[in-house]
Write a protein that holds these residues in place. Structure first.
Motif, PDB file in Angstrom:
ATOM      1  N   LYS A 464      20.578  39.863  42.642  1.00 57.87           N
ATOM      2  CA  LYS A 464      21.680  38.914  42.685  1.00 57.87           C
ATOM      3  C   LYS A 464      22.930  39.521  42.050  1.00 57.87           C
ATOM      4  CE  LYS A 464      22.777  34.132  41.548  1.00 57.87           C
ATOM      5  NZ  LYS A 464      22.288  32.901  40.871  1.00 57.87           N
ATOM      6  N   SER A 465      24.109  39.556  42.775  1.00 57.34           N
ATOM      7  CA  SER A 465      25.361  40.170  42.270  1.00 57.34           C
ATOM      8  C   SER A 465      26.040  39.257  41.259  1.00 57.34           C
ATOM      9  CB  SER A 465      26.305  40.448  43.448  1.00 57.34           C
ATOM     10  OG  SER A 465      26.595  39.243  44.124  1.00 57.34           O
ATOM     11  N   GLN A 466      26.979  39.902  40.422  1.00 60.80           N
ATOM     12  CA  GLN A 466      27.693  39.152  39.393  1.00 60.80           C
ATOM     13  C   GLN A 466      28.730  38.240  40.051  1.00 60.80           C
ATOM     14  OE1 GLN A 466      26.831  39.561  36.305  1.00 60.80           O
ATOM     15  NE2 GLN A 466      28.248  38.127  35.356  1.00 60.80           N
ATOM     16  N   PRO A 467      28.821  37.005  39.718  1.00 58.24           N
ATOM     17  CA  PRO A 467      29.781  36.082  40.344  1.00 58.24           C
ATOM     18  C   PRO A 467      31.229  36.433  39.954  1.00 58.24           C
ATOM     19  CG  PRO A 467      28.653  35.022  38.524  1.00 58.24           C
ATOM     20  CD  PRO A 467      27.991  36.339  38.696  1.00 58.24           C
ATOM     21  N   LEU A 468      32.177  36.286  40.844  1.00 53.15           N
ATOM     22  CA  LEU A 468      33.596  36.572  40.588  1.00 53.15           C
ATOM     23  C   LEU A 468      34.185  35.505  39.694  1.00 53.15           C
ATOM     24  CD1 LEU A 468      34.713  37.600  44.188  1.00 53.15           C
ATOM     25  CD2 LEU A 468      34.259  39.105  42.242  1.00 53.15           C
ATOM     26  N   PRO A 469      35.034  35.926  38.760  1.00 56.39           N
ATOM     27  CA  PRO A 469      35.649  34.921  37.871  1.00 56.39           C
ATOM     28  C   PRO A 469      36.720  34.122  38.616  1.00 56.39           C
ATOM     29  CG  PRO A 469      36.531  37.086  37.412  1.00 56.39           C
ATOM     30  CD  PRO A 469      35.448  37.292  38.414  1.00 56.39           C
ATOM     31  N   ALA A 470      37.001  32.959  38.129  1.00 56.72           N
ATOM     32  CA  ALA A 470      38.035  32.107  38.735  1.00 56.72           C
ATOM     33  C   ALA A 470      39.423  32.686  38.440  1.00 56.72           C
ATOM     34  CB  ALA A 470      37.925  30.689  38.192  1.00 56.72           C
ATOM     35  N   ILE A 471      40.323  32.405  39.339  1.00 53.75           N
ATOM     36  CA  ILE A 471      41.679  32.978  39.192  1.00 53.75           C
ATOM     37  C   ILE A 471      42.360  32.470  37.937  1.00 53.75           C
ATOM     38  CG2 ILE A 471      43.969  33.067  40.277  1.00 53.75           C
ATOM     39  CD1 ILE A 471      42.610  33.021  42.957  1.00 53.75           C
ATOM     40  N   ASP A 472      42.222  31.207  37.625  1.00 54.19           N
ATOM     41  CA  ASP A 472      42.934  30.627  36.482  1.00 54.19           C
ATOM     42  C   ASP A 472      42.133  30.643  35.200  1.00 54.19           C
ATOM     43  OD1 ASP A 472      41.053  28.939  37.435  1.00 54.19           O
ATOM     44  OD2 ASP A 472      42.272  27.097  37.339  1.00 54.19           O
ATOM     45  N   SER A 473      41.096  31.394  35.172  1.00 54.70           N
ATOM     46  CA  SER A 473      40.290  31.418  33.937  1.00 54.70           C
ATOM     47  C   SER A 473      40.913  32.424  32.975  1.00 54.70           C
ATOM     48  CB  SER A 473      38.863  31.803  34.260  1.00 54.70           C
ATOM     49  OG  SER A 473      38.815  33.124  34.816  1.00 54.70           O
ATOM     50  N   GLU A 474      40.487  32.363  31.749  1.00 52.35           N
ATOM     51  CA  GLU A 474      40.955  33.277  30.710  1.00 52.35           C
ATOM     52  C   GLU A 474      40.423  34.664  30.997  1.00 52.35           C
ATOM     53  OE1 GLU A 474      42.989  32.766  28.300  1.00 52.35           O
ATOM     54  OE2 GLU A 474      43.230  30.611  28.624  1.00 52.35           O
ATOM     55  N   GLU A 477      38.638  40.193  29.572  1.00 54.49           N
ATOM     56  CA  GLU A 477      38.043  41.509  29.743  1.00 54.49           C
ATOM     57  C   GLU A 477      39.023  42.479  30.426  1.00 54.49           C
ATOM     58  OE1 GLU A 477      34.416  41.065  31.830  1.00 54.49           O
ATOM     59  OE2 GLU A 477      33.411  39.934  30.240  1.00 54.49           O
ATOM     60  N   ASN A 478      39.925  41.981  31.269  1.00 56.12           N
ATOM     61  CA  ASN A 478      40.852  42.843  32.001  1.00 56.12           C
ATOM     62  C   ASN A 478      42.279  42.486  31.642  1.00 56.12           C
ATOM     63  OD1 ASN A 478      42.070  44.578  33.759  1.00 56.12           O
ATOM     64  ND2 ASN A 478      40.935  43.870  35.563  1.00 56.12           N
ATOM     65  N   ASP A 479      42.914  43.331  30.802  1.00 55.79           N
ATOM     66  CA  ASP A 479      44.278  43.044  30.332  1.00 55.79           C
ATOM     67  C   ASP A 479      45.355  43.551  31.297  1.00 55.79           C
ATOM     68  OD1 ASP A 479      43.151  41.922  28.125  1.00 55.79           O
ATOM     69  OD2 ASP A 479      43.312  43.777  26.921  1.00 55.79           O
ATOM     70  N   LYS A 480      45.000  44.265  32.305  1.00 56.09           N
ATOM     71  CA  LYS A 480      45.966  44.831  33.238  1.00 56.09           C
ATOM     72  C   LYS A 480      46.486  43.818  34.245  1.00 56.09           C
ATOM     73  CE  LYS A 480      44.014  49.474  32.939  1.00 56.09           C
ATOM     74  NZ  LYS A 480      43.431  50.603  33.691  1.00 56.09           N
ATOM     75  N   LEU A 481      45.865  42.679  34.306  1.00 51.56           N
ATOM     76  CA  LEU A 481      46.355  41.679  35.235  1.00 51.56           C
ATOM     77  C   LEU A 481      47.641  41.055  34.707  1.00 51.56           C
ATOM     78  CD1 LEU A 481      43.051  39.822  36.178  1.00 51.56           C
ATOM     79  CD2 LEU A 481      44.343  41.434  37.577  1.00 51.56           C
ATOM     80  N   PRO A 482      48.521  40.716  35.597  1.00 52.87           N
ATOM     81  CA  PRO A 482      49.790  40.099  35.127  1.00 52.87           C
ATOM     82  C   PRO A 482      49.505  38.719  34.558  1.00 52.87           C
ATOM     83  CG  PRO A 482      49.632  40.002  37.501  1.00 52.87           C
ATOM     84  CD  PRO A 482      48.482  40.851  37.056  1.00 52.87           C
TER      85      PRO A 482
END
Length: 492
Positions: A464-474, A477-482
């Protein structure tokens, strides 16, 4: 299917009805082909031989035990015991006290019986004390009136009959064959006394024996007819089931020379069936035998009227078999055995009574062994008729005579309808079994195909693959996102 006129398996040579020892009297299957006299002689020889062998075996075992016991006592230094000498004395007393025939009851009056036996004879039995039935009371009165004409011999005969009945009451524990031998011994001893001691003519002695048989067997009937210790009832049921299974047998199959379309012949057939059925209602063996004789005479008359000539023995036996199949008399084997065991043996050995009785025994034996060849049928037709899949009466329904009874015609129509229903039911059952087999085969085939596909293309299940996080969630883990868009206010 054509019925050939030849007789196969039904013909019985007249020599086969006689005693196989060659004495000239009629034999009987119940006596292994011997007549009553020869059978008793053979039975007595076999019995005496068995008794002698038993005594020899007992004496040999006793000597071995005495020798073993003496050797044991000698080894121990003790005195031999008197146990075996006492046993020998007891055995000798048993031999002296043992009585094999009823001659004991006919000893002279000067010889007084032992005290114990006198008390046993004087002890009234429950069967004698209870209130006698109307028939028993009437037979007793007739017997006394008959013996009055013989004066002193009649008194002695009545006395011996009473003693015999008392003795029979104390012999209920014996098996039926021993009781039969006891009764036959009584007949023989009484006959000898009548002719040699009291000088009664053979004709009168035979009449006295007939009355004696009637008197004693009326009282003993309930105890000796179809006793629980025998397999008579089991044989009755087997013969009855066999006759029911052969209900489809026609007169043509047996080559019966009787035409039931003739009213007079039809009446004789009905009377013959009535006589053979009435046998079961009689108590006295001679009366049962008389029913067989009347039935046989009706058969001979029916054949004579049909053929316009006297009947032969080859015509009589097949017709008797047909009458038995059509009538299915109740308790047939029990009645045959009862007559064989307790009837005056002279009646079964000679005369028309003995002839007709022997033929009836042959008819029963034929019915028990009846097969396709005996009826001139093929094995396939015989099996179909026995199983009820078909009925030969259906083929004869188109040839009904105009004067046939309406009820008989309706009976044949019902039989045809039942036969058709049986055939239809058989087809439905076969189709249902075939459908069930097809369903089972189809289910097995589908299961096999599925199994083959699964084996050829195995199912590969990935992790089972890791589920994608929601767009508006905190997004920690990834600070490169605007950063998320903020609303702007414009002055206008």
């Amino acid at each position: 299917m054509s019925l050939k006129p030849e007789r196969r398996g039904i013909h019985v040579d007249q020599s086969e009805l006689l005693c196989k020892k060659g004495c000239g009297y009629f034999g009987n299957p119940a006596w292994q082909g011997f007549c009553s006299k020869c059978w008793r002689e053979e039975y007595q020889k076999a019995r005496q031989k068995q008794i002698q062998e038993d005594w020899e075996l007992a004496e040999r075992l006793q000597r071995e035990e005495e020798a073993a016991y003496a050797s044991t006592q000698g080894a121990q230094g003790g005195q031999p015991s008197l146990t075996f000498s006492k046993f020998e004395e007891k055995k000798t007393n048993e031999k002296t006290r043992k009585v094999t025939t009823v001659k004991k009851f006919f000893s002279s009056s000067s010889k007084a019986p032992p005290k114990k036996e006198t008390q046993e004879v004087k002890t009234p039995s429950p069967a004698i004390n209870r209130q006698p039935s109307i028939e028993t009371d009437r037979v007793s009165k007739d017997f006394i009136e008959f013996l009055k004409t013989y004066q002193k011999p009649g008194q002695e005969v009545y006395k011996q009959c009473k003693i015999f009945l008392e003795a029979m009451h104390h012999k209920k524990e014996l098996n039926i064959e021993e009781q039969s031998e006891y009764v036959q011994d009584f007949y023989q001893n009484t006959s000898d006394k009548l002719q040699y001691r009291w000088k009664v003519s053979p004709e009168k002695a035979e009449k006295v024996l007939d009355e004696i048989e009637k008197f004693i067997m009326t009282r003993l009937y309930k105890h000796v007819f179809c006793p629980e210790t025998t397999d008579d009832e089991k044989k009755d049921l087997a013969v009855q089931r066999r006759i029911r299974a052969l209900h489809w047998v026609t007169p043509q199959m047996l080559c019966v020379p009787v035409d039931e379309d003739i009213p007079e012949v039809s009446d004789m057939v009905v009377k013959a069936i009535t006589d053979i059925i009435e046998m079961d209602s009689k108590r006295v063996p001679r009366d049962k035998l008389a029913c067989i004789t009347r039935c046989s005479k009706q058969i001979f008359n029916a054949i004579k009227v049909t053929k316009n000539e006297p009947a032969s023995a080859d015509d009589f036996l097949p017709t008797l078999i047909y009458i038995v199949l059509k009538g299915n008399p109740p308790r047939l084997q029990s009645n045959i055995q009862y007559i064989t065991r307790f009837c005056n043996p002279n009646r079964l050995m000679t005369g028309e009574d003995g002839y007709y009785f022997t033929n009836l025994c042959c008819a029963i034996a034929f019915i028990e062994k009846l097969d396709a060849q005996s009826l001139n049928l093929s094995e396939e037709d015989f099996d179909r008729y026995m199983s009820g899949q078909a009925s030969p009466k259906k083929q004869d329904s188109e040839n009904w005579s105009s004067n046939m009874c309406v009820g008989v015609q309706q009976m044949h129509k019902n039989l045809d309808l039942i036969s058709q229903l049986n055939e239809r039911q058989e087809r439905i059952v076969n189709e249902a079994k075939k459908l069930e087999k097809d369903l089972i085969d189809w289910t097995d085939g589908i299961s096999k195909e599925v199994q083959d596909i699964v084996e050829k293309y195995p199912l590969d299940i990935k992790a089972k693959s890791q589920p994608l996080p929601a767009i508006d969630s905190e997004n920690v883990e990834n600070d490169k996102l605007p950063p998320p868009l903020q609303p702007q206010v414009y002055a206008g």
